[in-house]
Design a protein around this motif. Structure first.
Motif, PDB file in Angstrom:
ATOM      1  N   MET A  45       0.843  -1.205   0.000  1.00  0.00           N
ATOM      2  CA  MET A  45       0.000   0.000   0.000  1.00  0.00           C
ATOM      3  C   MET A  45       0.879   1.257   0.000  1.00  0.00           C
ATOM      4  SD  MET A  45      -0.933   2.592   2.273  1.00  0.00           S
ATOM      5  CE  MET A  45      -0.950   2.106   3.985  1.00  0.00           C
ATOM      6  N   GLY A  61      -4.738   4.507   6.608  1.00  0.00           N
ATOM      7  CA  GLY A  61      -3.292   4.653   6.623  1.00  0.00           C
ATOM      8  C   GLY A  61      -2.538   3.384   6.987  1.00  0.00           C
ATOM      9  N   CYS A  99      -5.280  -1.604   9.044  1.00  0.00           N
ATOM     10  CA  CYS A  99      -6.114  -2.791   8.806  1.00  0.00           C
ATOM     11  C   CYS A  99      -7.529  -2.554   9.349  1.00  0.00           C
ATOM     12  CB  CYS A  99      -5.496  -4.040   9.454  1.00  0.00           C
ATOM     13  SG  CYS A  99      -6.193  -5.586   8.820  1.00  0.00           S
ATOM     14  N   ALA A 100      -7.992  -1.299   9.210  1.00  0.00           N
ATOM     15  CA  ALA A 100      -9.288  -0.955   9.794  1.00  0.00           C
ATOM     16  C   ALA A 100     -10.329  -0.537   8.768  1.00  0.00           C
ATOM     17  CB  ALA A 100      -9.103   0.177  10.812  1.00  0.00           C
ATOM     18  N   ALA A 158     -10.261  -1.473   4.913  1.00  0.00           N
ATOM     19  CA  ALA A 158     -10.409  -2.299   3.700  1.00  0.00           C
ATOM     20  C   ALA A 158     -10.516  -1.467   2.420  1.00  0.00           C
ATOM     21  CB  ALA A 158     -11.595  -3.259   3.820  1.00  0.00           C
ATOM     22  N   CYS A 203      -7.777  -0.633   0.721  1.00  0.00           N
ATOM     23  CA  CYS A 203      -6.468  -0.831   0.079  1.00  0.00           C
ATOM     24  C   CYS A 203      -6.452  -2.206  -0.582  1.00  0.00           C
ATOM     25  CB  CYS A 203      -5.342  -0.709   1.102  1.00  0.00           C
ATOM     26  SG  CYS A 203      -5.454  -1.953   2.399  1.00  0.00           S
ATOM     27  N   CYS A 254      -2.039  -3.045   2.611  1.00  0.00           N
ATOM     28  CA  CYS A 254      -1.277  -2.492   3.742  1.00  0.00           C
ATOM     29  C   CYS A 254      -0.720  -3.609   4.618  1.00  0.00           C
ATOM     30  CB  CYS A 254      -2.117  -1.532   4.583  1.00  0.00           C
ATOM     31  SG  CYS A 254      -3.455  -2.303   5.528  1.00  0.00           S
TER      32      CYS A 254
END
Ligand SMILES: Cc1cc2nc3c(=O)[nH]c(=O)nc-3n(C[C@H](O)[C@H](O)[C@H](O)COP(=O)(O)OP(=O)(O)OC[C@H]3O[C@@H](n4cnc5c(N)ncnc54)[C@H](O)[C@@H]3O)c2cc1C
Ligand code: FES
Lengths: 419, 106
Positions: free
Chosen positions: B25, B41, B44-45, B47, B49, B86
């Motif tokens: 990412m 950023g 993993c919160a 989705a 990316c 990411c």
């Protein structure tokens, strides 16, 4: 040169000269969306910090723990701005808006004409007017410079006192523990996260942090800071105790930087009042991000949100309005927080909820708290539970009724609950 | 260092050098490759990316965590080779990696 906007202020115009005050998450993203949507006019981004637009969330999390470097904070690489005809004026602040002349006055004495003005000035950390608050080592956490100062004060054997048990404070406490420092959290209310989370979540986080060695002083009155040679050495409580510390982080909320707007006669109610295009009552002036008091159509009210998804949503709204795209559909507000190995994801707002329902077992550190109004989900707070967060967000946005019994039964998957 | 090719949904290719240790990412963001939003950023919160990993590299991009797996489970147009970019760390092993982007991240 101005675009054609002078005759019909605020009308969509790909050539409009756009001035953005505040080069943070919202301002930087608005510039990027404008170019992505084909805006051809000049874009000028004014920021009083010395850095290109960057992300703040890692400042209390991955960056503070040393897991992410400074480079990774930038929203866009520094050369993006010049390559995309965006003039970045850093270390400069806007001091006045002259609405009649459509002009902004800068701290350098320069003035800038605009067709469209976007206020993206964010919020600043609230300070405590207490004795000793000006001692070295008493700090806030809002900017990269603040974070540098905090990081320098942490390490094995150091003592951090966190005044205020909100998300930023708890994240900083968790990061301090990861760096080997001792941490005590002082909270005026009887529970942490009192303004932003439910009792169940507060209790869970207090237990989890305690298990990681954080000490809590709840219902604590902070009377002031003690110091020696100008450096903080402790926090004095109302009951007479002094808790020794090498640094005191004051995390007691943020206040919107809406003074420029107020001075310009724009309507402000705990932030600049905007509509769903992010426009103020002046058609040529928009406001986005933490500084706004904005409509929440799902909840039929106005509110000021402080989150990255909110900054991004409004950056899209303003870019659409400027280039003449239809306004994007309203999003469900959401937020996340990382502490230790916990990922908290929150969707929606618990307004008007009549029931709190816990799905899963907090003792396993994998559970979700649903806030229901009748059979509608208003909000979900999910700890290490992406399905509850993701499906909860869909249910909130779709206003889709659910069965409480099935929602409470974690043996039934979220997809089945929502089916 | 790894050479990574990002393919936009419309077929536009971007081949860039990405430093070891960065995520796939970040490699896109730092090189102004469009098509990956990465709203959170890399936490993993969010989705946003989402990418499809070229089958030739599936064994090399590492295992999905339970968190990533369940975030992906609720994303749009998920395929067996879907990943959150990411969560893929770049190493020399990934030299030549090709990832494709979905039509939209939202
Ligand atoms: C430590 C920390 C952790 C966070 N964690 C999360 C998280 O996990 N998830 C999440 O969703 N959100 C999180 N947030 C909130 C998120 O960072 C903010 O909501 C977001 O930055 C808001 O963007 P903004 O552009 O409105 O404001 P900002 O990013 O604050 O940008 C505003 C900019 O404008 C500048 N400015 C102000 N006045 C002027 C002026 N007159 N002239 C020129 N420049 C001016 C400011 O100095 C600043 O640089 C966190 C915030 C902090 C501080
Ligand atoms: S950037 Fe948000 S999940 Fe990957």
């Amino acid at each position: 040169m101005r675009g054609s906007g002078l005759a019909n202020p605020g009308a969509p115009d790909l050539n409009a000269r756009v001035v953005i005050i505040g080069a943070g998450h919202a301002g930087g993203s608005a510039a990027a969306f404008l170019r992505q949507y084909g805006h051809t006019g000049p874009i000028i981004l004014i920021g009083d910090e010395p850095l290109v637009p960057y992300q703040r969330p890692p400042l209390s999390k991955a960056w503070l723990k040393g897991e992410a470097d400074a480079d990774s904070l930038a929203l866009k690489p520094a050369d993006w701005y010049a390559d995309n005809n965006c003039r970045l004026m850093l270390g400069v602040s806007a001091t006045k808006i002259e609405r009649a002349a459509r002009r902004v006055v800068l701290s350098t004495g320069e003035t800038l004409d605009y067709d469209i003005l976007v206020l993206a000035t964010g919020a600043r950390a609230r300070t405590l007017p207490l004795p000793g608050a000006d001692l070295k080592g008493v700090m806030a956490l809002r900017t990269a410079a603040d974070a540098e100062q905090l990081k320098a004060a942490l390490g094995p054997g150091k003592h951090l006192a966190v005044v205020g048990g909100g998300y930023v404070g708890l994240e900083a406490a968790a990061s301090a523990r990861a760096l080997g420092a001792e941490a005590v959290v002082l909270e005026r209310e009887p529970r942490v996260l009192a303004r932003v989370a439910c009792q169940q979540l507060s209790d869970f986080f207090t237990r989890y942090h305690t298990g990681h060695g954080v000490v809590f002083e709840l219902s604590a009155g902070v009377e002031g800071f003690e110091g020696r040679d100008g450096q903080v050495t402790g926090v004095r409580l109302a009951d007479g105790r002094v808790l020794p510390c090498d640094a005191a982080l004051v995390g007691v909320g943020a206040i919107p930087n809406d003074e420029l707007a107020q001075a310009a006669g724009l309507d402000c109610v705990n932030g600049v009042v905007v509509d769903l295009e992010a426009r103020t009552a002046d058609p040529a002036i928009f406001a986005i991000g933490d500084v706004t008091h904005r409509p929440l159509p799902l909840y039929d009210r106005m509110f000021r949100l402080e989150s990255v998804p909110n900054a991004l949503e409004q950056a899209k709204q303003v870019a659409c309005a400027i280039v003449g795209r239809p306004a994007p559909p309203p999003e469900v507000p959401w937020f996340w927080s990382d502490q230790y190995d916990l990922k908290l994801q929150i969707a929606g707002m618990p307004f008007d909820a009549d029931t709190i329902l816990v799905r899963g077992d907090p003792a396993t550190a994998k559970f979700a708290v649903f806030h229901l109004k009748g059979d509608l989900v208003q909000a979900v707070e999910a700890v290490n539970s992406p399905p509850e967060f993701m499906m909860g967000k869909i249910l909130i946005g779709g206003r889709k009724p659910v069965s409480r019994e099935r929602l409470a039964d974690s043996s039934i998957s979220m997809k089945e609950v929502a089916a | 260092m790894a050479k990574i090719t990002y393919v936009e949904h419309d077929g536009t290719e971007h081949t860039v050098e990405v430093k070891t240790g960065m995520s796939v990412m970040e490699g896109a963001i730092k090189n102004n490759v469009p098509g990956i939003d990465a709203d959170c950023g890399g936490a993993c919160a969010c989705a946003t990316c989402h990418v499809y990993v070229d089958p030739a590299f599936e064994g090399k991009t590492g295992e999905k965590s339970a968190m990533e797996e369940s975030m992906l489970d609720f994303a749009e147009n998920v395929e067996p080779n879907s990943r959150l970019s990411c969560q893929i760390k770049v190493s020399d092993d990934l030299d030549g990696l090709v990832v494709r982007m979905p039509e939209s991240q939202h």
